[in-house]
Scaffold this active site. Structure first.
Site, short mmCIF file in Angstrom:
data_model
loop_
_atom_site.label_atom_id
_atom_site.label_comp_id
_atom_site.label_asym_id
_atom_site.label_seq_id
_atom_site.Cartn_x
_atom_site.Cartn_y
_atom_site.Cartn_z
N ASN A 193 -6.03 -3.75 1.58
CA ASN A 193 -5.84 -5.20 1.54
C ASN A 193 -7.20 -5.87 1.51
O ASN A 193 -8.06 -5.55 2.32
CB ASN A 193 -5.08 -5.68 2.78
CG ASN A 193 -3.62 -5.29 2.78
OD1 ASN A 193 -3.02 -5.09 1.74
ND2 ASN A 193 -3.04 -5.19 3.95
N ARG A 195 0.84 -1.21 0.00
CA ARG A 195 0.00 0.00 0.00
C ARG A 195 0.87 1.25 0.00
O ARG A 195 0.57 2.21 -0.70
CB ARG A 195 -0.98 -0.03 1.17
CG ARG A 195 -2.03 -1.15 1.00
CD ARG A 195 -2.89 -1.32 2.20
NE ARG A 195 -2.05 -1.74 3.32
CZ ARG A 195 -2.37 -1.62 4.59
NH1 ARG A 195 -3.54 -1.11 4.93
NH2 ARG A 195 -1.57 -2.03 5.54
#
Length: 91
Positions: free
Chosen positions: A35, A17
């Protein structure tokens, strides 16, 4: 309308990320990454520019900006989405 990119491979627990945010920011895009339960990472890019979104997807998949990333992206799929860019890691 934003674009959704789903990244697969070794993408969770490896800084993906953060990596996504840095790639997108270097390309002038804002968005968010999350996620997902299936082990993939969802990236929402806040742009109407299909070419910019596609170039970002390629940059993420192939690490064309040569950023340090602990994981491995083996697949990337892109589509339009009505979803706003509000993931658990926003930039």
């Amino acid at each position: 309308m934003p674009y959704e990119v789903i990244l697969s491979g070794r993408v969770q627990g490896v800084g993906c990320r953060w990596y996504c945010s840095h790639v997108a920011q270097k390309m002038g895009l804002s968005g968010a990454a999350t996620n997902l339960d299936d082990g993939t990472v969802q990236v929402i890019l806040s742009t109407d520019d299909e070419r910019a979104a596609h170039e970002c997807m390629i940059a993420l998949r192939d690490n064309t900006l040569h950023l340090h990333f602990y994981g491995n992206i083996s697949g990337a799929e892109m589509r339009r989405t009505p979803q706003a860019a509000d993931g658990d890691y926003s930039w």
